[in-house]
Design a protein around this motif. Structure first.
Motif, PDB file in Angstrom:
ATOM      1  N   GLY A 254       0.608  -1.140  -0.102  1.00  0.00           N
ATOM      2  CA  GLY A 254       0.169   0.253  -0.111  1.00  0.00           C
ATOM      3  C   GLY A 254       0.776   1.353  -0.068  1.00  0.00           C
ATOM      4  N   MET A 255       1.853   1.023   0.935  1.00  0.00           N
ATOM      5  CA  MET A 255       2.913   2.378   0.880  1.00  0.00           C
ATOM      6  C   MET A 255       3.504   2.475  -0.482  1.00  0.00           C
ATOM      7  SD  MET A 255       4.225   2.163   4.722  1.00  0.00           S
ATOM      8  CE  MET A 255       5.426   3.389   4.552  1.00  0.00           C
ATOM      9  N   ARG A 256       3.814   1.498  -1.038  1.00  0.00           N
ATOM     10  CA  ARG A 256       4.460   1.590  -2.401  1.00  0.00           C
ATOM     11  C   ARG A 256       3.631   2.351  -3.602  1.00  0.00           C
ATOM     12  NH1 ARG A 256       9.600  -0.240  -2.660  1.00  0.00           N
ATOM     13  NH2 ARG A 256      10.121  -1.893  -1.219  1.00  0.00           N
ATOM     14  N   SER A 257       2.281   1.893  -3.271  1.00  0.00           N
ATOM     15  CA  SER A 257       1.314   2.437  -4.129  1.00  0.00           C
ATOM     16  C   SER A 257       1.111   3.873  -4.331  1.00  0.00           C
ATOM     17  CB  SER A 257       0.008   1.444  -4.084  1.00  0.00           C
ATOM     18  OG  SER A 257      -0.637   2.339  -3.078  1.00  0.00           O
ATOM     19  N   VAL A 258       1.719   4.656  -3.298  1.00  0.00           N
ATOM     20  CA  VAL A 258       1.425   6.215  -3.153  1.00  0.00           C
ATOM     21  C   VAL A 258       3.092   6.571  -3.291  1.00  0.00           C
ATOM     22  CG1 VAL A 258      -0.507   6.183  -2.100  1.00  0.00           C
ATOM     23  CG2 VAL A 258       1.298   5.837  -0.607  1.00  0.00           C
ATOM     24  N   LEU A 259       4.025   5.846  -3.601  1.00  0.00           N
ATOM     25  CA  LEU A 259       5.295   6.380  -3.686  1.00  0.00           C
ATOM     26  C   LEU A 259       6.152   6.203  -4.905  1.00  0.00           C
ATOM     27  CD1 LEU A 259       6.698   5.293  -0.218  1.00  0.00           C
ATOM     28  CD2 LEU A 259       6.314   7.598  -0.951  1.00  0.00           C
ATOM     29  N   VAL A 260       7.164   6.904  -5.433  1.00  0.00           N
ATOM     30  CA  VAL A 260       7.896   6.689  -6.498  1.00  0.00           C
ATOM     31  C   VAL A 260       9.451   6.163  -5.660  1.00  0.00           C
ATOM     32  CG1 VAL A 260       9.174   7.512  -8.413  1.00  0.00           C
ATOM     33  CG2 VAL A 260       6.783   8.437  -7.743  1.00  0.00           C
ATOM     34  N   THR A 261       9.624   4.771  -5.998  1.00  0.00           N
ATOM     35  CA  THR A 261      10.759   4.344  -5.120  1.00  0.00           C
ATOM     36  C   THR A 261      11.828   3.825  -6.070  1.00  0.00           C
ATOM     37  OG1 THR A 261       9.617   2.195  -5.020  1.00  0.00           O
ATOM     38  CG2 THR A 261       9.456   3.639  -3.186  1.00  0.00           C
ATOM     39  N   ALA A 262      12.954   3.770  -5.974  1.00  0.00           N
ATOM     40  CA  ALA A 262      14.078   3.015  -6.700  1.00  0.00           C
ATOM     41  C   ALA A 262      15.033   2.691  -5.891  1.00  0.00           C
ATOM     42  CB  ALA A 262      14.553   4.187  -7.574  1.00  0.00           C
ATOM     43  N   PRO A 263      16.147   1.827  -6.158  1.00  0.00           N
ATOM     44  CA  PRO A 263      17.124   1.374  -5.399  1.00  0.00           C
ATOM     45  C   PRO A 263      18.039   2.398  -4.931  1.00  0.00           C
ATOM     46  CG  PRO A 263      16.432  -0.114  -7.383  1.00  0.00           C
ATOM     47  CD  PRO A 263      15.819   1.211  -7.427  1.00  0.00           C
ATOM     48  N   ASN A 264      18.461   3.263  -5.987  1.00  0.00           N
ATOM     49  CA  ASN A 264      19.407   4.311  -5.495  1.00  0.00           C
ATOM     50  C   ASN A 264      18.821   5.695  -6.264  1.00  0.00           C
ATOM     51  OD1 ASN A 264      20.275   4.294  -8.448  1.00  0.00           O
ATOM     52  ND2 ASN A 264      20.939   1.931  -7.783  1.00  0.00           N
ATOM     53  N   GLN A 290       3.037  12.779 -10.604  1.00  0.00           N
ATOM     54  CA  GLN A 290       3.562  11.746  -9.636  1.00  0.00           C
ATOM     55  C   GLN A 290       3.131  10.194 -10.129  1.00  0.00           C
ATOM     56  OE1 GLN A 290       5.595  12.484  -7.481  1.00  0.00           O
ATOM     57  NE2 GLN A 290       5.285  10.825  -5.924  1.00  0.00           N
ATOM     58  N   ASP A 291       1.837  10.165 -10.542  1.00  0.00           N
ATOM     59  CA  ASP A 291       1.507   8.781 -11.032  1.00  0.00           C
ATOM     60  C   ASP A 291       2.222   8.298 -12.030  1.00  0.00           C
ATOM     61  OD1 ASP A 291      -0.804   7.064 -11.176  1.00  0.00           O
ATOM     62  OD2 ASP A 291      -1.136   7.598 -13.007  1.00  0.00           O
ATOM     63  N   LEU A 292       2.622   9.261 -13.137  1.00  0.00           N
ATOM     64  CA  LEU A 292       3.375   8.974 -14.076  1.00  0.00           C
ATOM     65  C   LEU A 292       4.616   8.497 -13.989  1.00  0.00           C
ATOM     66  CD1 LEU A 292       3.080   8.470 -17.319  1.00  0.00           C
ATOM     67  CD2 LEU A 292       3.941  11.004 -17.577  1.00  0.00           C
ATOM     68  N   SER A 293       5.399   8.912 -12.993  1.00  0.00           N
ATOM     69  CA  SER A 293       6.452   8.618 -12.505  1.00  0.00           C
ATOM     70  C   SER A 293       6.558   7.325 -11.833  1.00  0.00           C
ATOM     71  CB  SER A 293       7.015   9.692 -11.467  1.00  0.00           C
ATOM     72  OG  SER A 293       7.448  10.919 -12.154  1.00  0.00           O
ATOM     73  N   ARG A 294       5.294   6.981 -11.021  1.00  0.00           N
ATOM     74  CA  ARG A 294       5.339   5.630 -10.468  1.00  0.00           C
ATOM     75  C   ARG A 294       5.100   4.664 -11.417  1.00  0.00           C
ATOM     76  NH1 ARG A 294       2.669   7.452  -6.469  1.00  0.00           N
ATOM     77  NH2 ARG A 294       0.413   7.617  -7.503  1.00  0.00           N
ATOM     78  N   ARG A 295       4.460   4.783 -12.371  1.00  0.00           N
ATOM     79  CA  ARG A 295       4.174   3.710 -13.617  1.00  0.00           C
ATOM     80  C   ARG A 295       5.723   3.469 -14.149  1.00  0.00           C
ATOM     81  NH1 ARG A 295      -1.261   3.552 -15.484  1.00  0.00           N
ATOM     82  NH2 ARG A 295      -2.535   4.721 -14.201  1.00  0.00           N
ATOM     83  N   ALA A 297       8.579   3.798 -12.690  1.00  0.00           N
ATOM     84  CA  ALA A 297       9.245   3.208 -11.840  1.00  0.00           C
ATOM     85  C   ALA A 297       8.886   1.751 -11.507  1.00  0.00           C
ATOM     86  CB  ALA A 297       9.139   3.681 -10.317  1.00  0.00           C
ATOM     87  N   THR A 298       7.591   1.206 -11.956  1.00  0.00           N
ATOM     88  CA  THR A 298       7.096   0.029 -11.595  1.00  0.00           C
ATOM     89  C   THR A 298       7.566  -0.769 -12.775  1.00  0.00           C
ATOM     90  OG1 THR A 298       5.162   0.555 -10.620  1.00  0.00           O
ATOM     91  CG2 THR A 298       4.981  -1.487 -11.794  1.00  0.00           C
ATOM     92  N   ALA A 299       7.595   0.018 -14.201  1.00  0.00           N
ATOM     93  CA  ALA A 299       8.005  -0.504 -15.628  1.00  0.00           C
ATOM     94  C   ALA A 299       9.589  -0.878 -15.416  1.00  0.00           C
ATOM     95  CB  ALA A 299       7.761   0.208 -16.566  1.00  0.00           C
ATOM     96  N   ARG A 304      14.348  -4.734 -14.622  1.00  0.00           N
ATOM     97  CA  ARG A 304      15.329  -5.314 -13.929  1.00  0.00           C
ATOM     98  C   ARG A 304      15.234  -6.629 -13.410  1.00  0.00           C
ATOM     99  NH1 ARG A 304      15.974  -3.294  -9.770  1.00  0.00           N
ATOM    100  NH2 ARG A 304      14.447  -1.676  -9.325  1.00  0.00           N
ATOM    101  N   GLU A 305      13.932  -7.178 -13.056  1.00  0.00           N
ATOM    102  CA  GLU A 305      13.878  -8.484 -12.856  1.00  0.00           C
ATOM    103  C   GLU A 305      14.016  -9.243 -13.760  1.00  0.00           C
ATOM    104  OE1 GLU A 305      10.221  -8.099 -10.679  1.00  0.00           O
ATOM    105  OE2 GLU A 305      11.117  -7.110  -8.814  1.00  0.00           O
ATOM    106  N   LYS A 306      13.348  -8.864 -15.023  1.00  0.00           N
ATOM    107  CA  LYS A 306      13.333  -9.586 -16.200  1.00  0.00           C
ATOM    108  C   LYS A 306      14.843  -9.889 -16.797  1.00  0.00           C
ATOM    109  CE  LYS A 306      11.288 -10.317 -20.596  1.00  0.00           C
ATOM    110  NZ  LYS A 306      10.415  -9.681 -21.619  1.00  0.00           N
ATOM    111  N   TYR A 307      15.628  -8.983 -16.618  1.00  0.00           N
ATOM    112  CA  TYR A 307      17.010  -8.969 -17.294  1.00  0.00           C
ATOM    113  C   TYR A 307      17.866  -8.750 -16.117  1.00  0.00           C
ATOM    114  CZ  TYR A 307      14.375  -8.351 -21.817  1.00  0.00           C
ATOM    115  OH  TYR A 307      13.437  -8.170 -22.518  1.00  0.00           O
ATOM    116  N   LYS A 308      18.125  -9.848 -15.249  1.00  0.00           N
ATOM    117  CA  LYS A 308      18.994  -9.636 -14.138  1.00  0.00           C
ATOM    118  C   LYS A 308      20.219  -9.699 -14.519  1.00  0.00           C
ATOM    119  CE  LYS A 308      15.707 -11.858 -11.014  1.00  0.00           C
ATOM    120  NZ  LYS A 308      15.427 -12.801  -9.972  1.00  0.00           N
TER     121      LYS A 308
END
Length: 332
Positions: A254-264, A290-295, A297-299, A304-308
């Motif tokens: 839920g918190m991630r759904s209202v944040l723009v997060t990144a590893p660094n 903000q919503d566009l940035s979050r999308r 970030a998710t993409a 990153r997970e697909k191409y480790k």
């Protein structure tokens, strides 16, 4: 929505975080606050005025340990230490300059002790400051019983009052959430068990733009309420630990759904640059940006997970070009 409500926010800007929630939330909210700050003549006066609840923190009474130590799995090996004198069951050890402290479950001698693994807390086996035979100095956090604090907070919620909590446990400058503490789960189930009140948990995203500068901008976003489901109540009756873990995972989502997060920071800057390049003609509101940035970030997280093992050549080249463009902008 009327009280009681638990508001859970990310914690990136000390006391400013609580102030932002207070001025944007239509409800009166009392926050959990460090007892050290609660007793401060200025901050404490404001905290008392808005109905905050003091929490004694072990790190506020930390003592420097003698000698040095290293971790071998969950085992603590000391050199020049006197664990039998300075440690007891329930205390925590913080090695070197680590951000984490680990609970002692047994003290076996002056040079050996055993650590536990706590739900919602980092594992000692993943600590990098004192692994592979590397000895470091350490701090001892004395055990503090928090049962009374939980009773007070649960009683306040039972009377319909609202609670604000920062489940990361401390303020930080990371671009991603720290591991969440299990306290919010314990409080929620405690109120349900004692007062038969299913308190909704509302995630709050505090998104700062130059947050440590004067007149920096911030976006405050409130997410969808999270409630304890019937199936989760059944799980709680069988295993409190499992129920805490599930609810805490839902709170984190839920918190991630209202944040723009990144590893660094570099990846966060990349995400915002892509959003600005993608944005079509015409102005967007701050919340739309903000919503566009979050999308994005998710993409990017999915990529990153697909191409480790590394992005495909075309995507890698695109990333380099965008980063080069941002470097040129930074020069101005």
């Amino acid at each position: 929505m009327h009280g009681p409500i638990i508001f859970t926010g990310n914690h990136m800007n000390q006391f400013v975080d609580a102030v932002l929630i207070l001025i944007t939330c239509p409800h009166r909210v009392g926050f959990l606050i460090a007892e050290k700050s609660f007793n401060h003549p200025v901050v404490g006066g404001l905290a008392k005025a808005i109905g905050c609840y003091p929490v004694a923190r072990p790190q506020d009474t930390a003592k420097k340990g003698t000698g040095q130590l290293t971790f071998e799995g969950l085992n603590v090996i000391g050199k020049g230490t006197n664990f039998l004198t300075v440690l007891k069951k329930g205390d925590k050890i913080r090695p070197g300059r680590s951000a984490n402290a680990y609970r002692v479950v047994e003290v076996t001698s002056d040079t050996s002790a055993l650590l536990g693994e706590d739900f919602g807390e980092p594992s000692p086996t993943e600590e990098t400051y004192c692994n592979e035979g590397k000895y470091v100095e350490y701090d001892v956090f004395p055990y503090i019983f928090q049962g009374k604090m939980f009773e007070v907070v649960e009683a306040e919620l039972g009377q319909g009052n609202n609670l604000g909590i920062f489940p990361e446990g401390g303020s930080h400058d990371n671009t991603d959430l720290l591991p969440l503490k299990a306290g919010v789960s314990a409080i929620t189930f405690g109120v349900l068990e004692k007062f038969d009140i299913n308190v909704p948990i509302v995630p709050v995203g505090l998104n700062y733009f130059r947050g440590h500068r004067f007149r920096g901008r911030a976006v405050v976003e409130f997410g969808e309420p999270i409630r304890v489901t019937k199936s989760l109540q059944d799980t709680y009756k069988i295993s409190k630990r499992s129920a805490y873990r599930t609810l805490l995972s839902q709170v984190e989502d839920g918190m991630r759904s209202v944040l723009v997060t990144a590893p660094n920071y570099e990846e966060l800057k990349l995400i915002h640059t892509v959003r600005r390049l993608y944005q079509r003609a015409g102005s967007l509101s701050t919340y739309q940006k903000q919503d566009l940035s979050r999308r994005f970030a998710t993409a990017y997280r999915v990529l990153r997970e697909k191409y480790k093992d590394g992005l495909p050549d075309d995507l890698s080249e695109l990333q380099k070009r965008i980063e080069s463009y941002q470097d040129e902008l930074d020069k101005w």
